[in-house]
Structures are given as structure tokens and as C-alpha cells.
Design a protein around this motif. Structure first.
Motif, PDB file in Angstrom:
ATOM      1  N   ASP A  27     -24.151 -25.099 -67.462  1.00 38.39           N
ATOM      2  CA  ASP A  27     -24.459 -25.692 -65.771  1.00 38.39           C
ATOM      3  C   ASP A  27     -23.651 -24.891 -64.855  1.00 38.39           C
ATOM      4  OD1 ASP A  27     -21.269 -28.364 -67.022  1.00 38.39           O
ATOM      5  OD2 ASP A  27     -21.668 -25.662 -66.651  1.00 38.39           O
ATOM      6  N   ILE A  28     -23.023 -25.560 -63.368  1.00 35.01           N
ATOM      7  CA  ILE A  28     -22.779 -24.632 -62.335  1.00 35.01           C
ATOM      8  C   ILE A  28     -22.784 -25.320 -61.688  1.00 35.01           C
ATOM      9  CG2 ILE A  28     -25.355 -23.897 -61.896  1.00 35.01           C
ATOM     10  CD1 ILE A  28     -24.140 -20.183 -61.149  1.00 35.01           C
ATOM     11  N   ARG A  29     -21.466 -24.934 -60.476  1.00 37.47           N
ATOM     12  CA  ARG A  29     -21.377 -25.718 -59.594  1.00 37.47           C
ATOM     13  C   ARG A  29     -21.579 -25.335 -58.517  1.00 37.47           C
ATOM     14  NH1 ARG A  29     -19.220 -30.559 -60.784  1.00 37.47           N
ATOM     15  NH2 ARG A  29     -18.400 -29.980 -63.137  1.00 37.47           N
ATOM     16  N   SER A  30     -21.473 -25.531 -56.948  1.00 34.72           N
ATOM     17  CA  SER A  30     -22.523 -25.243 -55.978  1.00 34.72           C
ATOM     18  C   SER A  30     -21.639 -23.868 -55.257  1.00 34.72           C
ATOM     19  CB  SER A  30     -22.704 -25.930 -55.085  1.00 34.72           C
ATOM     20  OG  SER A  30     -21.431 -26.767 -54.875  1.00 34.72           O
ATOM     21  N   ASN A  31     -20.453 -23.444 -55.968  1.00 35.10           N
ATOM     22  CA  ASN A  31     -19.375 -23.139 -55.029  1.00 35.10           C
ATOM     23  C   ASN A  31     -19.456 -21.286 -56.521  1.00 35.10           C
ATOM     24  OD1 ASN A  31     -18.120 -24.078 -57.604  1.00 35.10           O
ATOM     25  ND2 ASN A  31     -16.157 -23.956 -56.684  1.00 35.10           N
ATOM     26  N   MET A  32     -20.285 -21.556 -56.833  1.00 37.69           N
ATOM     27  CA  MET A  32     -20.527 -20.472 -57.903  1.00 37.69           C
ATOM     28  C   MET A  32     -21.983 -19.578 -57.254  1.00 37.69           C
ATOM     29  SD  MET A  32     -19.016 -22.464 -61.282  1.00 37.69           S
ATOM     30  CE  MET A  32     -19.161 -20.500 -61.797  1.00 37.69           C
ATOM     31  N   ASP A  33     -22.385 -18.764 -57.960  1.00 38.32           N
ATOM     32  CA  ASP A  33     -23.728 -17.750 -57.890  1.00 38.32           C
ATOM     33  C   ASP A  33     -24.072 -17.532 -59.648  1.00 38.32           C
ATOM     34  OD1 ASP A  33     -22.609 -15.033 -56.012  1.00 38.32           O
ATOM     35  OD2 ASP A  33     -22.517 -16.217 -58.343  1.00 38.32           O
ATOM     36  N   LYS A  34     -23.515 -17.333 -60.454  1.00 36.42           N
ATOM     37  CA  LYS A  34     -23.731 -17.410 -61.988  1.00 36.42           C
ATOM     38  C   LYS A  34     -22.770 -17.138 -62.715  1.00 36.42           C
ATOM     39  CE  LYS A  34     -24.149 -12.438 -64.125  1.00 36.42           C
ATOM     40  NZ  LYS A  34     -24.241 -11.148 -63.953  1.00 36.42           N
ATOM     41  N   ARG A  35     -22.823 -17.930 -63.784  1.00 33.75           N
ATOM     42  CA  ARG A  35     -22.705 -18.483 -64.851  1.00 33.75           C
ATOM     43  C   ARG A  35     -23.192 -18.043 -66.233  1.00 33.75           C
ATOM     44  NH1 ARG A  35     -20.692 -24.113 -67.019  1.00 33.75           N
ATOM     45  NH2 ARG A  35     -18.314 -23.538 -67.664  1.00 33.75           N
ATOM     46  N   GLN A  36     -22.223 -17.842 -67.619  1.00 28.68           N
ATOM     47  CA  GLN A  36     -22.582 -17.281 -68.626  1.00 28.68           C
ATOM     48  C   GLN A  36     -22.386 -17.718 -69.727  1.00 28.68           C
ATOM     49  OE1 GLN A  36     -21.609 -12.539 -67.855  1.00 28.68           O
ATOM     50  NE2 GLN A  36     -23.829 -11.912 -68.256  1.00 28.68           N
ATOM     51  N   GLY A  37     -23.098 -18.181 -70.322  1.00 28.73           N
ATOM     52  CA  GLY A  37     -23.091 -18.724 -71.936  1.00 28.73           C
ATOM     53  C   GLY A  37     -22.712 -18.292 -72.333  1.00 28.73           C
ATOM     54  N   GLN A  38     -23.698 -18.582 -73.753  1.00 28.72           N
ATOM     55  CA  GLN A  38     -23.305 -17.311 -75.504  1.00 28.72           C
ATOM     56  C   GLN A  38     -25.537 -16.960 -75.190  1.00 28.72           C
ATOM     57  OE1 GLN A  38     -22.631 -19.849 -79.122  1.00 28.72           O
ATOM     58  NE2 GLN A  38     -23.249 -17.481 -79.955  1.00 28.72           N
ATOM     59  N   ARG A  39     -25.702 -16.420 -74.729  1.00 27.76           N
ATOM     60  CA  ARG A  39     -27.459 -15.842 -75.003  1.00 27.76           C
ATOM     61  C   ARG A  39     -27.597 -16.249 -73.368  1.00 27.76           C
ATOM     62  NH1 ARG A  39     -31.418 -16.230 -77.442  1.00 27.76           N
ATOM     63  NH2 ARG A  39     -31.236 -18.851 -78.411  1.00 27.76           N
ATOM     64  N   VAL A  40     -27.179 -17.123 -72.520  1.00 32.70           N
ATOM     65  CA  VAL A  40     -27.860 -17.742 -71.816  1.00 32.70           C
ATOM     66  C   VAL A  40     -26.732 -17.302 -70.622  1.00 32.70           C
ATOM     67  CG1 VAL A  40     -29.738 -19.547 -72.668  1.00 32.70           C
ATOM     68  CG2 VAL A  40     -26.145 -19.580 -71.920  1.00 32.70           C
ATOM     69  N   THR A  41     -27.688 -17.301 -69.632  1.00 32.67           N
ATOM     70  CA  THR A  41     -26.884 -17.271 -68.161  1.00 32.67           C
ATOM     71  C   THR A  41     -27.963 -17.516 -66.900  1.00 32.67           C
ATOM     72  OG1 THR A  41     -26.837 -14.448 -68.534  1.00 32.67           O
ATOM     73  CG2 THR A  41     -26.489 -15.186 -65.790  1.00 32.67           C
ATOM     74  N   VAL A  42     -26.511 -18.688 -66.157  1.00 35.36           N
ATOM     75  CA  VAL A  42     -27.607 -19.132 -65.006  1.00 35.36           C
ATOM     76  C   VAL A  42     -27.255 -18.340 -63.215  1.00 35.36           C
ATOM     77  CG1 VAL A  42     -25.716 -21.111 -65.156  1.00 35.36           C
ATOM     78  CG2 VAL A  42     -28.007 -21.761 -63.584  1.00 35.36           C
ATOM     79  N   LEU A  43     -28.502 -18.383 -62.810  1.00 33.87           N
ATOM     80  CA  LEU A  43     -28.229 -18.068 -61.595  1.00 33.87           C
ATOM     81  C   LEU A  43     -28.295 -19.397 -59.997  1.00 33.87           C
ATOM     82  CD1 LEU A  43     -29.747 -14.411 -61.844  1.00 33.87           C
ATOM     83  CD2 LEU A  43     -27.042 -15.164 -61.787  1.00 33.87           C
ATOM     84  N   LEU A  44     -28.066 -18.953 -59.519  1.00 31.82           N
ATOM     85  CA  LEU A  44     -27.832 -19.834 -58.113  1.00 31.82           C
ATOM     86  C   LEU A  44     -27.579 -19.569 -56.861  1.00 31.82           C
ATOM     87  CD1 LEU A  44     -27.997 -22.871 -57.279  1.00 31.82           C
ATOM     88  CD2 LEU A  44     -25.192 -22.920 -57.072  1.00 31.82           C
ATOM     89  N   ASN A  45     -28.636 -19.333 -56.415  1.00 32.96           N
ATOM     90  CA  ASN A  45     -29.132 -19.223 -54.600  1.00 32.96           C
ATOM     91  C   ASN A  45     -29.351 -20.334 -54.019  1.00 32.96           C
ATOM     92  OD1 ASN A  45     -30.060 -17.442 -51.771  1.00 32.96           O
ATOM     93  ND2 ASN A  45     -31.072 -15.891 -53.661  1.00 32.96           N
ATOM     94  N   LYS A  46     -28.162 -20.311 -53.989  1.00 39.73           N
ATOM     95  CA  LYS A  46     -28.075 -21.494 -52.458  1.00 39.73           C
ATOM     96  C   LYS A  46     -29.058 -21.329 -51.451  1.00 39.73           C
ATOM     97  CE  LYS A  46     -23.960 -22.178 -52.553  1.00 39.73           C
ATOM     98  NZ  LYS A  46     -23.515 -20.899 -54.215  1.00 39.73           N
ATOM     99  N   THR A  47     -28.721 -20.171 -51.135  1.00 39.68           N
ATOM    100  CA  THR A  47     -29.368 -19.676 -49.085  1.00 39.68           C
ATOM    101  C   THR A  47     -30.888 -19.721 -49.791  1.00 39.68           C
ATOM    102  OG1 THR A  47     -28.031 -17.552 -48.503  1.00 39.68           O
ATOM    103  CG2 THR A  47     -30.318 -18.110 -48.074  1.00 39.68           C
ATOM    104  N   VAL A  48     -31.797 -19.770 -51.086  1.00 45.98           N
ATOM    105  CA  VAL A  48     -33.292 -20.199 -51.038  1.00 45.98           C
ATOM    106  C   VAL A  48     -33.150 -21.631 -51.940  1.00 45.98           C
ATOM    107  CG1 VAL A  48     -34.169 -17.660 -50.172  1.00 45.98           C
ATOM    108  CG2 VAL A  48     -32.974 -18.379 -53.117  1.00 45.98           C
ATOM    109  N   LYS A  49     -32.100 -22.237 -52.309  1.00 43.57           N
ATOM    110  CA  LYS A  49     -32.736 -23.109 -53.023  1.00 43.57           C
ATOM    111  C   LYS A  49     -33.009 -23.037 -54.272  1.00 43.57           C
ATOM    112  CE  LYS A  49     -31.194 -26.815 -49.462  1.00 43.57           C
ATOM    113  NZ  LYS A  49     -31.880 -27.430 -48.693  1.00 43.57           N
ATOM    114  N   HIS A  50     -32.234 -22.129 -54.844  1.00 38.89           N
ATOM    115  CA  HIS A  50     -33.011 -21.772 -56.169  1.00 38.89           C
ATOM    116  C   HIS A  50     -32.223 -21.035 -57.170  1.00 38.89           C
ATOM    117  CE1 HIS A  50     -35.103 -18.687 -59.204  1.00 38.89           C
ATOM    118  NE2 HIS A  50     -36.269 -18.855 -58.544  1.00 38.89           N
ATOM    119  N   LEU A  51     -32.570 -21.616 -58.395  1.00 39.37           N
ATOM    120  CA  LEU A  51     -32.499 -22.148 -59.891  1.00 39.37           C
ATOM    121  C   LEU A  51     -33.047 -21.406 -60.881  1.00 39.37           C
ATOM    122  CD1 LEU A  51     -28.803 -23.647 -60.513  1.00 39.37           C
ATOM    123  CD2 LEU A  51     -30.606 -24.923 -61.218  1.00 39.37           C
TER     124      LEU A  51
END
Lengths: 113, 110
Positions: free
Chosen positions: A49-73
Motif C-alpha cells: 500500500d501507499i499513502r498519498s503523502n508518499m511517492d514510492k514504497r518498497q516491499g519484498q520484490r515489489v515497489t509501488v510508485l504514486l504520481n499524484k500530478t497525473v493520478k497514476h499508480l
């Protein structure tokens, strides 16, 4: 209305390669995003998971990226394995006491040997 | 530990018959509870949610109803099933910033 959608319905990758699954969202009131993995006949399994005050979060072998400017995950899976084959959903949690989840339609990831 | 129980796992019901799916949670108090439905090859659609005992909010008009008779119990019901009610039904809860799903009930209306 507000919705979460996925760019690609299917994705095939070679075993060992990296996978990238994309998701667009439209609800600016969402403050929390979750990626789920769902195998056939089973309920969604939390990945990361990722909160809106973050732009990147890493787990085991997985990474989530959040770009709020273009509303893309996006969800990146490193060194994709056969066990990663499943449908992946992104979901946004609407801010407020009810905390409903709005899901995208899902991306079927197939890992090729 | 926090757990969620949902049953039955599979169900085949004739058109026009009633439905009752039950979901119970353990290890938490006053959680938000949800019923979702997933049609084949589709994403999850929120049907009902509850923020407390006796409090039910409906997201989609249909012939289904929900009830929360106890803090940790959430029931999905129908008086007369339709063919279009077939699908995978999932109970979920939100508590302490964690969203957890049950194992689901696959309902086939014949």
C-alpha cells in the motif's frame, strides 16, 4: 463518476524479468492506495500500500510508485516468478469514515517459462 | 490475531430462492464491514458497507440487502435470487488502517 482504471488488461512477461502494472485513478479525495493480487477462486491478497503523502514504497520484490500530478499508480515486480501469475488490482480508499475501496478492473499477469 | 470468516465457500441456488451469506470477524472491535461482488473477469464492486451495528449503506440498487445484528457480524441476504446475482461475494473489514478480505463465496444461481 470517480473511478480507478487499469491501462492494460493482460501482461505477459518472461520468468526473471521485471513486471510493471499501471493504474490510473481519478478521485482526488483518495488518500490511500492498495495493490492486491488475486488468484483464481480466491479473495484478494494484500501486496503493498501507499499513502498519498508518499511517492514510492518498497516491499519484498515489489515497489509501488504514486504520481499524484497525473493520478497514476504503478506496481513493479522484480524478478517475476511463475507464482506471480495472477490478476492484480489497484484500489483507492476514499477519505472519510466509511473508507470504501474503489477497484480497477484488474490486469492478468502471466509469467512465461 | 485478527481474522475474518466467511461461509459457505460455494453455493448453488435456484432462481427465486432466498440467500443468506454470513461474515464474522475476530480480534477487533467496531470495524467497518463491507460486502463486495465480483463478476467473472471483472473487478470488485462495493455492494454494502457498515460503520456500526444496525448501520447499513447501500451502494448499488438491487434485490440484495445487508444487516449487521452484532458488531462483528455482517449478513448479506436476498428474498428471491436472480440469475444476475451469480458471482463471487467477498466480505471485508477496515480496522486500524488495515483492509482485510474474507476467502469469498462463489454463488451460482441456476
Amino acid at each position: 463518476g470517480e473511478s480507478v482504471g487499469l491501462h492494460l488488461p493482460t501482461l505477459s512477461v518472461q520468468e526473471g524479468d521485471n513486471s510493471i502494472i499501471n493504474c490510473a485513478y481519478s478521485n482526488s479525495a483518495s488518500d490511500y492506495f492498495i495493490w492486491y493480487k488475486q488468484e483464481s477462486g480466491k479473495g484478494p491478497q494484500f501486496i503493498i500500500d501507499i499513502r498519498s503523502n508518499m511517492d514510492k514504497r518498497q516491499g519484498q520484490r515489489v515497489t509501488v510508485l504514486l504520481n499524484k500530478t497525473v493520478k497514476h499508480l504503478s506496481l513493479q515486480i522484480a524478478a517475476t516468478q511463475p507464482g506471480d501469475s495472477a490478476v492484480y488490482f489497484c484500489a483507492e480508499v476514499i477519505s472519510g469514515s466509511a473508507r470504501q475501496l474503489t477497484f480497477g478492473s484488474g490486469t492478468q499477469l502471466t509469467v512465461l517459462p | 490475531s485478527q481474522t475474518i470468516h466467511q461461509w459457505p465457500a460455494t453455493l448453488v441456488q435456484p432462481v427465486g430462492s432466498p440467500l443468506s451469506l454470513e461474515c464474522t470477524v475476530e480480534g477487533t472491535s467496531n470495524p467497518n464491514l463491507y460486502w463486495y461482488r465480483q463478476a467473472a473477469g471483472r473487478g470488485l464492486q462495493l455492494l454494502f458497507y457498515s460503520v456500526g451495528i444496525g448501520q447499513i449503506s447501500s451502494e448499488v440498487p438491487q434485490n440484495l440487502s445487508a444487516s449487521r445484528p452484532q458488531d462483528r457480524q455482517f449478513i448479506l441476504s436476498s428474498k428471491k435470487l436472480l440469475l444476475s446475482d451469480s458471482g463471487f461475494y467477498l466480505c471485508a473489514w477496515w480496522s486500524d488502517e488495515v483492509y482485510t478480505f474474507g476467502s469469498g463465496t462463489r454463488l451460482t444461481v441456476v
